[in-house]
Write a protein that holds these residues in place. Structure first.
Motif, mmCIF file in Angstrom:
data_model
loop_
_atom_site.group_PDB
_atom_site.id
_atom_site.type_symbol
_atom_site.label_atom_id
_atom_site.label_comp_id
_atom_site.label_asym_id
_atom_site.label_seq_id
_atom_site.Cartn_x
_atom_site.Cartn_y
_atom_site.Cartn_z
ATOM 1 N N GLY A 427 0.787 -1.224 0.000
ATOM 2 C CA GLY A 427 0.000 0.000 0.000
ATOM 3 C C GLY A 427 0.819 1.274 0.000
ATOM 4 N N GLU A 428 0.314 2.281 0.719
ATOM 5 C CA GLU A 428 0.859 3.633 0.626
ATOM 6 C C GLU A 428 2.240 3.797 1.247
ATOM 7 O OE1 GLU A 428 -1.991 6.274 2.308
ATOM 8 O OE2 GLU A 428 -3.444 6.016 0.676
ATOM 9 N N ILE A 429 2.679 2.825 2.050
ATOM 10 C CA ILE A 429 4.010 2.986 2.644
ATOM 11 C C ILE A 429 5.122 2.818 1.617
ATOM 12 C CG2 ILE A 429 3.281 2.302 4.969
ATOM 13 C CD1 ILE A 429 4.500 -0.439 4.449
ATOM 14 N N VAL A 430 4.781 2.313 0.445
ATOM 15 C CA VAL A 430 5.763 2.183 -0.637
ATOM 16 C C VAL A 430 5.609 3.388 -1.564
ATOM 17 C CG1 VAL A 430 6.546 0.818 -2.606
ATOM 18 C CG2 VAL A 430 5.741 -0.325 -0.532
ATOM 19 N N PRO A 431 6.645 4.219 -1.715
ATOM 20 C CA PRO A 431 6.549 5.379 -2.606
ATOM 21 C C PRO A 431 6.233 4.936 -4.034
ATOM 22 C CG PRO A 431 8.516 5.507 -1.231
ATOM 23 C CD PRO A 431 7.945 4.146 -1.038
ATOM 24 N N PRO A 432 5.357 5.649 -4.723
ATOM 25 C CA PRO A 432 4.962 5.242 -6.083
ATOM 26 C C PRO A 432 6.140 5.065 -7.032
ATOM 27 C CG PRO A 432 3.540 7.009 -5.265
ATOM 28 C CD PRO A 432 4.640 6.855 -4.266
ATOM 29 N N GLU A 433 7.159 5.909 -6.889
ATOM 30 C CA GLU A 433 8.291 5.821 -7.812
ATOM 31 C C GLU A 433 9.064 4.503 -7.683
ATOM 32 O OE1 GLU A 433 9.756 8.358 -4.272
ATOM 33 O OE2 GLU A 433 7.916 8.070 -5.440
ATOM 34 N N MET A 434 8.974 3.872 -6.514
ATOM 35 C CA MET A 434 9.677 2.597 -6.356
ATOM 36 C C MET A 434 9.080 1.505 -7.228
ATOM 37 S SD MET A 434 10.956 1.723 -2.504
ATOM 38 C CE MET A 434 11.094 0.017 -2.992
ATOM 39 N N LEU A 435 7.821 1.669 -7.616
ATOM 40 C CA LEU A 435 7.142 0.659 -8.420
ATOM 41 C C LEU A 435 7.457 0.794 -9.900
ATOM 42 C CD1 LEU A 435 3.623 0.838 -6.723
ATOM 43 C CD2 LEU A 435 5.525 -0.690 -6.150
ATOM 44 N N THR A 436 7.970 1.941 -10.288
ATOM 45 C CA THR A 436 8.169 2.199 -11.719
ATOM 46 C C THR A 436 9.610 2.516 -12.101
ATOM 47 O OG1 THR A 436 7.606 4.533 -11.378
ATOM 48 C CG2 THR A 436 5.807 3.037 -11.970
ATOM 49 N N GLU A 437 10.444 2.822 -11.119
ATOM 50 C CA GLU A 437 11.826 3.183 -11.424
ATOM 51 C C GLU A 437 12.764 2.007 -11.180
ATOM 52 O OE1 GLU A 437 12.790 6.557 -9.049
ATOM 53 O OE2 GLU A 437 11.399 7.900 -10.101
ATOM 54 N N GLU A 438 13.898 2.045 -11.810
ATOM 55 C CA GLU A 438 14.903 1.010 -11.606
ATOM 56 C C GLU A 438 15.516 1.137 -10.214
ATOM 57 O OE1 GLU A 438 17.788 0.984 -14.702
ATOM 58 O OE2 GLU A 438 16.352 0.303 -16.220
ATOM 59 N N ALA A 439 16.057 0.046 -9.718
ATOM 60 C CA ALA A 439 16.720 0.062 -8.412
ATOM 61 C C ALA A 439 17.820 1.118 -8.412
ATOM 62 C CB ALA A 439 17.307 -1.306 -8.109
ATOM 63 N N ARG A 440 17.914 1.815 -7.298
ATOM 64 C CA ARG A 440 18.876 2.919 -7.208
ATOM 65 C C ARG A 440 20.303 2.418 -7.412
ATOM 66 N NH1 ARG A 440 18.444 8.056 -4.185
ATOM 67 N NH2 ARG A 440 20.459 9.056 -4.457
ATOM 68 N N MET A 441 21.039 3.117 -8.250
ATOM 69 C CA MET A 441 22.442 2.826 -8.496
ATOM 70 C C MET A 441 23.277 4.039 -8.109
ATOM 71 S SD MET A 441 22.564 -0.269 -9.614
ATOM 72 C CE MET A 441 24.202 -0.388 -10.359
ATOM 73 N N PRO A 442 24.531 3.843 -7.739
ATOM 74 C CA PRO A 442 25.388 4.989 -7.399
ATOM 75 C C PRO A 442 25.584 5.894 -8.613
ATOM 76 C CG PRO A 442 26.407 2.906 -6.752
ATOM 77 C CD PRO A 442 25.242 2.562 -7.600
ATOM 78 N N HIS A 443 25.754 7.179 -8.357
ATOM 79 C CA HIS A 443 26.006 8.097 -9.460
ATOM 80 C C HIS A 443 27.380 7.826 -10.061
ATOM 81 C CE1 HIS A 443 27.862 10.107 -5.958
ATOM 82 N NE2 HIS A 443 28.751 10.544 -6.842
ATOM 83 N N SER A 444 27.552 8.154 -11.308
ATOM 84 C CA SER A 444 28.858 8.051 -11.955
ATOM 85 C C SER A 444 29.527 9.422 -11.947
ATOM 86 C CB SER A 444 28.711 7.541 -13.387
ATOM 87 O OG SER A 444 27.910 8.442 -14.144
ATOM 88 N N SER A 445 30.834 9.427 -12.080
ATOM 89 C CA SER A 445 31.596 10.680 -12.024
ATOM 90 C C SER A 445 32.689 10.664 -13.074
ATOM 91 C CB SER A 445 32.219 10.880 -10.637
ATOM 92 O OG SER A 445 31.247 10.882 -9.623
ATOM 93 N N ASN A 446 33.194 11.816 -13.368
ATOM 94 C CA ASN A 446 34.338 11.966 -14.259
ATOM 95 C C ASN A 446 35.601 11.631 -13.472
ATOM 96 O OD1 ASN A 446 36.409 12.769 -15.930
ATOM 97 N ND2 ASN A 446 35.538 14.783 -16.408
ATOM 98 N N GLY A 447 36.304 10.610 -13.885
ATOM 99 C CA GLY A 447 37.481 10.169 -13.156
ATOM 100 C C GLY A 447 38.719 10.994 -13.409
ATOM 101 N N GLU A 448 38.641 11.974 -14.296
ATOM 102 C CA GLU A 448 39.826 12.755 -14.641
ATOM 103 C C GLU A 448 40.100 13.880 -13.659
ATOM 104 O OE1 GLU A 448 39.455 14.062 -18.637
ATOM 105 O OE2 GLU A 448 39.479 12.028 -19.482
ATOM 106 N N ARG A 449 39.081 14.274 -12.893
ATOM 107 C CA ARG A 449 39.284 15.338 -11.918
ATOM 108 C C ARG A 449 38.422 15.065 -10.703
ATOM 109 N NH1 ARG A 449 37.931 20.767 -14.555
ATOM 110 N NH2 ARG A 449 37.952 21.447 -12.367
ATOM 111 N N LEU A 450 38.886 15.526 -9.542
ATOM 112 C CA LEU A 450 38.187 15.268 -8.288
ATOM 113 C C LEU A 450 36.800 15.889 -8.281
ATOM 114 C CD1 LEU A 450 37.984 14.373 -5.301
ATOM 115 C CD2 LEU A 450 39.211 16.484 -4.690
#
Length: 660
Positions: A427-450
């Protein structure tokens, strides 16, 4: 040892470091079961309450409804038969003898690992046994008789009886009895970890000794039967007579220890310097199948150092003989000394079949400032895995996303099928976006600079949205004019690569306009601050999971969130609670795995930790006097468990001057 992120020591918390010293198979059992090892972080005594209540009424089961077995697993599927001679992966003919030694960082002033007071010594639990042995390192979720020769329970698991081995004795020669088992169970409820006691009191209303060597535990009605039999079967058994005679308490710091019934006993304790354990030649259980090919070293020596630099030098000099490496810089560049080059020291990258420890930058959700998920997401964007891995860690790590990384329980993609149905049913304890979005993944970054400018722009937009705009001085303030100040607690014993990683992370936070402070404190202050949850952020870890168990509530559940030392973020989520309940009440393996996959998805969605990195193997270095099974079992490195000593090789090393 667990798959650790880079850094000279274990994950930040003392509790985590003590758990990492446990045999891997036992720790995997604890991933599902309740944790009772306080690592000197147990809270003050609580009233035992329900332990004195009458047992719940239950109809006597039919005789054909009873299960009597030499071991236990929740689904009854044991790998090893009643007449097994030894675990498949051990060398049953492994010679006994020799010494293994390793380093620990920091200090200790107690040999009681179950108390909030003091800092407990490494392996200070090692002399105590339980009714069931550590699970084998080649079969998850199974346990076989140790102090108990058999276990008896009805099909509904409403109670369990353990039939104990009458030959079992403590190291002082006195017998281990059912009264000792009941005493130990109740002592943990009265004087042990609050999170453990709170969970157990709800589930186990009574324990009783039926006779000198038979003990029965009753389980409450209307609860999941998950982790109950293995939980009570895994409680350490202490000598009631010793506690009665000495007046000692479980919740006090002390160097004096009660006699144990296990294969090792304390030999010498030199506070803050050294602990030595020795094999008990009179150990009662040498002939048991679960002990064949195990506990092979005559002595285990733990050497303490203030930081990792002298610890590494001690290893190079031969004062310490085994090293589990967590620092990528050392692994990549410091293991080229002559003893490695001539083969006297073995440098090995060994396979690890368990999910990596979920370590990361943990947000303290008990702090009001950390309640805003937009703020947490913005702070996370300051971490650049790609640059960190290449510039500081020699490209040796992978980026972690999941609490069950690289296992079938790792949530992937958009939820579908049974997992989607489970989430929709909540029911409502599950946010709607969890039903339609992919499992959360870590963000990616540019490895050439901090400072990845794209991520910093995203972070600053989130901070603006969260009500922390930039002031005229370049720093961020809320509507009340209060600065956005973040305190990151850091243990000075973990300097080295980990320190450099966090310092560079702090630089990116400052570039966002955050008043980010890295508070470096010594190990004693760090332990106290962690116990009191006195931080905004901290480098810490949770436990991965391969199965359901009541310990999931202790780590991730709402009821214990305010005080559980195994929940450093203070996560309290009705959605997570409901999914854990679904896993606990699953009546088949498929439904359990569906719920655990949903749990991984939910934990990642709640976002209480910046996931960092992991190593898919063990990095170890050791003097060429040790040998191990090949191949290793998938669930344990086992260097203190089933490795052994080669006396001829040791003599050659000493003759050459390689060992002191």
């Amino acid at each position: 040892m667990s798959r650790r992120p880079a850094g000279p020591g274990t994950p930040a918390s003392v509790a985590a470091s003590l758990v990492s010293d446990l045999p891997r198979a036992l720790r995997l059992t604890l991933l599902g079961g309740l944790l009772l090892v306080g690592g000197a972080m147990a809270a003050r005594a609580q009233d035992a309450g329900a332990t004195a209540d009458a047992a719940p009424a239950a109809d006597a089961p039919a005789e054909d409804d009873l299960i009597v077995s030499h071991g236990y697993s929740f689904y009854g599927d044991l790998k090893y038969p009643p007449d097994f001679a030894h675990y498949d992966y051990v060398n049953p003919d492994a010679p006994k003898g020799g010494e293994i030694s390793f380093a620990r960082l920091g200090t200790f002033d107690s040999m009681n690992p179950y108390s909030i007071k003091g800092r407990a010594g490494t392996l200070s639990w090692i002399m105590y046994e339980s009714l069931l042995a550590d699970g084998p390192a080649d079969a998850y979720g199974e346990a076989y008789g140790l102090l108990a020769e058999s276990v008896e329970y009805p099909a509904d698991k409403s109670w369990v009886i353990f039939h104990m081995r009458p030959e079992a004795t403590f190291s002082d020669g006195t017998p281990v009895t059912a009264d000792d088992v009941v005493f130990s169970h109740n002592l943990l409820l009265e004087q042990g970890l609050p999170s453990y006691a709170a969970a157990v009191k709800k589930r186990i209303p009574k324990a009783e000794a039926l006779d000198a060597h038979t003990v029965k535990f009753y389980f409450a009605d209307g609860i999941s039967r998950r982790s109950l039999i293995d939980q009570v079967g895994g409680v350490p058994v202490w000598s009631k007579a010793w506690f009665d005679e000495t007046g000692a308490r479980l919740d006090e710091s002390r160097l004096e220890t009660s006699p144990g019934s296990g294969p090792y006993m304390i030999d010498k304790v030199d506070v803050n310097n050294r602990i030595t354990y020795k094999r008990n030649p009179d150990y009662w259980g040498w002939d048991l199948p679960v002990n064949q090919g195990r506990h092979n070293f005559d002595t285990i020596r733990v050497e303490y150092f203030a930081d990792d630099a002298p610890a590494f030098e001690a290893f190079k000099a031969g004062e310490v003989t085994f090293r589990s490496e967590g620092d990528s810089k050392k692994w990549a560049s410091n293991y080229d000394f002559p003893k490695v080059q001539n083969g006297q020291v073995i440098k090995a990258d060994l396979p690890d079949g368990t999910p990596p420890t979920p370590a990361g930058f943990v947000f303290n959700l008990r702090r009001e400032i950390m309640q805003d998920k937009r703020l947490r997401e913005a702070l996370a964007l300051g971490y650049n895995f790609e640059w960190t891995n290449e510039s500081l860690q020699y490209g040796l790590f992978r980026q972690r996303a999941s609490f069950s990384q690289d296992t079938p329980l790792m949530a992937t993609g958009v939820p579908e099928g049974d997992e989607l149905a489970l989430l929709e049913s909540l029911g409502e304890i599950v946010p709607p976006e969890m039903l339609t979005e992919e499992a959360r993944m870590p963000h990616s970054s540019n490895g050439e600079r901090l400072n990845d400018r794209r991520n910093l722009r995203r972070a600053m937009a989130l901070l603006d949205e969260a009500g922390w705009p930039v002031g005229s001085d370049g720093k961020r303030y809320n509507a009340a004019g209060e600065p956005l100040k973040i305190t990151f607690l850091f243990n000075t014993a973990a300097e080295g690569t980990l320190g450099a990683v966090i310092e560079n992370y702090i630089k990116n936070l400052v570039a966002m306009g955050v008043d980010a402070q890295l508070e470096k404190v010594d190990p004693s202050q760090y332990t106290l601050r962690e116990r009191e949850f006195d931080y905004d952020m901290v480098y810490d870890s949770y436990a991965s999971f391969l199965g359901a168990g009541t310990g999931l509530m202790q780590r991730f559940g709402s009821d214990e969130a305010a005080f559980s030392v195994f929940n450093p973020a203070g996560l309290a989520s009705p959605m997570v609670d409901a999914i854990i309940d679904a896993a606990l009440f699953a009546d088949n393996k498929a439904d359990e795995e569906t719920a655990l996959r949903a749990l991984d998805r939910a934990l990642r969605h709640e976002f209480f930790m910046v996931p960092l990195w992991y190593n898919p193997s063990y990095w170890v270095a050791y003097y060429d006097e040790y040998e191990h099974p090949d191949p290793l079992p998938p669930l344990d490195l086992g260097y203190l468990d089933f490795w052994w000593f080669n006396a001829e090789k040791a003599a050659e090393l000493k003759a050459s001057g390689a060992l002191r």
